[in-house]
Write an enzyme that holds these catalytic residues in place. Sequence first.
Site, PDB file in Angstrom:
ATOM      1  N   TYR A 100     -13.314 -28.299  -1.357  1.00 17.23           N
ATOM      2  CA  TYR A 100     -14.565 -28.567  -1.364  1.00 17.23           C
ATOM      3  C   TYR A 100     -15.091 -27.175  -1.528  1.00 17.23           C
ATOM      4  O   TYR A 100     -14.347 -25.894  -1.490  1.00 17.23           O
ATOM      5  CB  TYR A 100     -15.230 -28.891  -0.285  1.00 17.23           C
ATOM      6  CG  TYR A 100     -14.978 -28.087   1.249  1.00 17.23           C
ATOM      7  CD1 TYR A 100     -13.813 -27.920   1.677  1.00 17.23           C
ATOM      8  CD2 TYR A 100     -16.208 -27.514   1.770  1.00 17.23           C
ATOM      9  CE1 TYR A 100     -13.644 -27.163   3.001  1.00 17.23           C
ATOM     10  CE2 TYR A 100     -16.007 -26.808   3.041  1.00 17.23           C
ATOM     11  CZ  TYR A 100     -14.730 -26.766   3.626  1.00 17.23           C
ATOM     12  OH  TYR A 100     -14.622 -25.950   4.673  1.00 17.23           O
TER      13      TYR A 100
ATOM     14  N   ARG B  33     -13.703 -19.489  -6.926  1.00 17.76           N
ATOM     15  CA  ARG B  33     -12.772 -19.998  -5.726  1.00 17.76           C
ATOM     16  C   ARG B  33     -12.727 -21.512  -5.690  1.00 17.76           C
ATOM     17  O   ARG B  33     -11.290 -22.207  -5.781  1.00 17.76           O
ATOM     18  CB  ARG B  33     -13.329 -19.741  -4.154  1.00 17.76           C
ATOM     19  CG  ARG B  33     -12.381 -19.879  -3.342  1.00 17.76           C
ATOM     20  CD  ARG B  33     -12.895 -19.441  -2.150  1.00 17.76           C
ATOM     21  NE  ARG B  33     -14.256 -20.077  -1.609  1.00 17.76           N
ATOM     22  CZ  ARG B  33     -14.760 -19.630  -0.631  1.00 17.76           C
ATOM     23  NH1 ARG B  33     -14.538 -18.682   0.204  1.00 17.76           N
ATOM     24  NH2 ARG B  33     -16.112 -20.411  -0.252  1.00 17.76           N
TER      25      ARG B  33
ATOM     26  N   ARG C  53      -2.202 -45.947  -2.064  1.00 17.85           N
ATOM     27  CA  ARG C  53      -1.724 -44.916  -1.108  1.00 17.85           C
ATOM     28  C   ARG C  53      -0.141 -44.795  -1.355  1.00 17.85           C
ATOM     29  O   ARG C  53       0.635 -45.351  -1.159  1.00 17.85           O
ATOM     30  CB  ARG C  53      -2.045 -45.477   0.269  1.00 17.85           C
ATOM     31  CG  ARG C  53      -1.604 -44.335   1.205  1.00 17.85           C
ATOM     32  CD  ARG C  53      -1.930 -44.656   2.551  1.00 17.85           C
ATOM     33  NE  ARG C  53      -1.814 -43.606   3.491  1.00 17.85           N
ATOM     34  CZ  ARG C  53      -0.374 -43.166   3.961  1.00 17.85           C
ATOM     35  NH1 ARG C  53       0.367 -43.976   3.792  1.00 17.85           N
ATOM     36  NH2 ARG C  53      -0.233 -42.088   4.802  1.00 17.85           N
TER      37      ARG C  53
ATOM     38  N   HIS D 203       2.521 -41.031  -1.159  1.00 19.75           N
ATOM     39  CA  HIS D 203       2.371 -39.362  -0.722  1.00 19.75           C
ATOM     40  C   HIS D 203       2.377 -38.257  -2.021  1.00 19.75           C
ATOM     41  O   HIS D 203       1.588 -37.403  -1.877  1.00 19.75           O
ATOM     42  CB  HIS D 203       3.298 -39.098   0.201  1.00 19.75           C
ATOM     43  CG  HIS D 203       3.216 -39.320   1.721  1.00 19.75           C
ATOM     44  ND1 HIS D 203       3.077 -40.834   1.998  1.00 19.75           N
ATOM     45  CD2 HIS D 203       3.088 -38.673   2.577  1.00 19.75           C
ATOM     46  CE1 HIS D 203       2.918 -40.690   3.346  1.00 19.75           C
ATOM     47  NE2 HIS D 203       2.785 -39.395   3.805  1.00 19.75           N
TER      48      HIS D 203
ATOM     49  N   GLU E 155      -8.468 -15.649  11.248  1.00 19.78           N
ATOM     50  CA  GLU E 155      -9.955 -15.915  10.918  1.00 19.78           C
ATOM     51  C   GLU E 155     -10.586 -17.013  11.812  1.00 19.78           C
ATOM     52  O   GLU E 155     -10.073 -17.074  12.933  1.00 19.78           O
ATOM     53  CB  GLU E 155      -9.868 -16.160   9.561  1.00 19.78           C
ATOM     54  CG  GLU E 155      -9.410 -17.832   9.145  1.00 19.78           C
ATOM     55  CD  GLU E 155      -9.491 -18.099   7.609  1.00 19.78           C
ATOM     56  OE1 GLU E 155     -10.422 -17.527   6.905  1.00 19.78           O
ATOM     57  OE2 GLU E 155      -8.798 -18.864   7.193  1.00 19.78           O
TER      58      GLU E 155
ATOM     59  N   LEU F 241      -8.892 -17.938   4.133  1.00 18.98           N
ATOM     60  CA  LEU F 241      -9.479 -18.433   3.008  1.00 18.98           C
ATOM     61  C   LEU F 241     -10.144 -16.896   2.463  1.00 18.98           C
ATOM     62  O   LEU F 241     -10.510 -16.449   3.594  1.00 18.98           O
ATOM     63  CB  LEU F 241     -10.848 -19.355   3.362  1.00 18.98           C
ATOM     64  CG  LEU F 241     -11.637 -19.721   2.294  1.00 18.98           C
ATOM     65  CD1 LEU F 241     -10.837 -20.568   1.266  1.00 18.98           C
ATOM     66  CD2 LEU F 241     -13.053 -20.184   2.692  1.00 18.98           C
TER      67      LEU F 241
HETATM   68  N1  PMP Z   1     -12.671 -19.037   6.644  1.00 21.89           N
HETATM   69  C1  PMP Z   1     -12.710 -20.296   6.702  1.00 21.89           C
HETATM   70  C2  PMP Z   1     -11.619 -21.039   7.308  1.00 21.89           C
HETATM   71  C3  PMP Z   1     -14.042 -20.830   6.433  1.00 21.89           C
HETATM   72  O1  PMP Z   1     -14.138 -22.047   6.543  1.00 21.89           O
HETATM   73  C4  PMP Z   1     -15.182 -19.967   5.988  1.00 21.89           C
HETATM   74  C5  PMP Z   1     -16.311 -20.774   5.471  1.00 21.89           C
HETATM   75  N2  PMP Z   1     -16.143 -21.041   4.223  1.00 21.89           N
HETATM   76  C6  PMP Z   1     -14.879 -18.856   5.839  1.00 21.89           C
HETATM   77  C7  PMP Z   1     -13.859 -18.118   5.941  1.00 21.89           C
HETATM   78  C8  PMP Z   1     -15.952 -17.821   5.134  1.00 21.89           C
HETATM   79  O2  PMP Z   1     -15.940 -18.096   3.796  1.00 21.89           O
HETATM   80  P1  PMP Z   1     -17.115 -17.868   2.907  1.00 21.89           P
HETATM   81  O3  PMP Z   1     -17.664 -16.415   3.381  1.00 21.89           O
HETATM   82  O4  PMP Z   1     -16.691 -18.003   1.447  1.00 21.89           O
HETATM   83  O5  PMP Z   1     -18.285 -18.879   3.102  1.00 21.89           O
END
Ligand code: PMP
Length: 271
Positions: free
Chosen positions: A22, A41, A89, A91, A166, A190
């Site tokens: 997403y 992304r 379904r 894997h 994070e 991410l």
């Molecule tokens: N880390 C994670 C796990 C997230 O879900 C998000 C929110 N999308 C972020 C970091 C921040 O990313 P962004 O600035 O692209 O929203």
Amino acid sequence: MKHDQASISVFDRGFMLGDGIYEVTPFYEGKVFGLEEHLKRLQYSLDEIMIDLDAGSLKPMMFEAISKAGLSDKDAAVYIQVSRGVAPRTHYFPENIEPTLLIYAFPASLKGFENKQWSVLVSEDLRWHRCDIKSTSLLANIKSNSESHRLGLDENLLVRDGFFTEGSHSTIFFIKDNIIYTHPEGPQILSGITRKFVIAICAELNFEVREEAFPLSALDKVDEIFLTGTTTQVMAVKEMFSDGNKIFNEPEIGPVTQKIQQAFIQKTRSL
Ligand code: PMP
């Protein structure tokens, strides 16, 4: 179509297996911010899980979603989800199935973050080793974030092997002696789009940024902490808890965070 008229198969692999990715893109009073970065992304996530779709081709539908939802002059965001598609379904994923696409626009609170502070909980990072893919399989994030929610807290800061990675849905920045630390890009986080904009802002403001994993053990030397994200924006952290103890306390928003917040507002409100 209206959301209550939309339907997907119970055999959609997104529903059954979490086999999908997403993206969330912000619109400030109808003006998109970071569109190319978000599409890039999205393309990365699609390519990494081998769904054959051109992310750029979704651009017109994003604007259409904003306009059809009556959000053309409002603060809003567009959610895009692509799942593998419908198949019996297994894997492994079968070749040549049609991906399922969901795009919707929703009103987002993008104003006023500079007057708020979040209280956060330290949690073990239970996620897999490909957090660079924006997967819809979010069980580990859900488990952690529900723990903090039950305690009346706003977000979790995830720790893997003694280092902060994070937040459950945000990027973490630490400030110590006017130097700003954030986890390097790679499979453990991410690649946050807001992270990139904030790093650029720090360079413009002449703050040194070190893309290094920050250890939990160095928390007592930290002056300020803030979190970033598309809907989180640039959010100051007020206090941090771990196992029932308060391990960080910063009652006022710190001066470095404030400067970055003001520069971020400038950037996003002058589109
Ligand atoms: N880390 C994670 C796990 C997230 O879900 C998000 C929110 N999308 C972020 C970091 C921040 O990313 P962004 O600035 O692209 O929203």
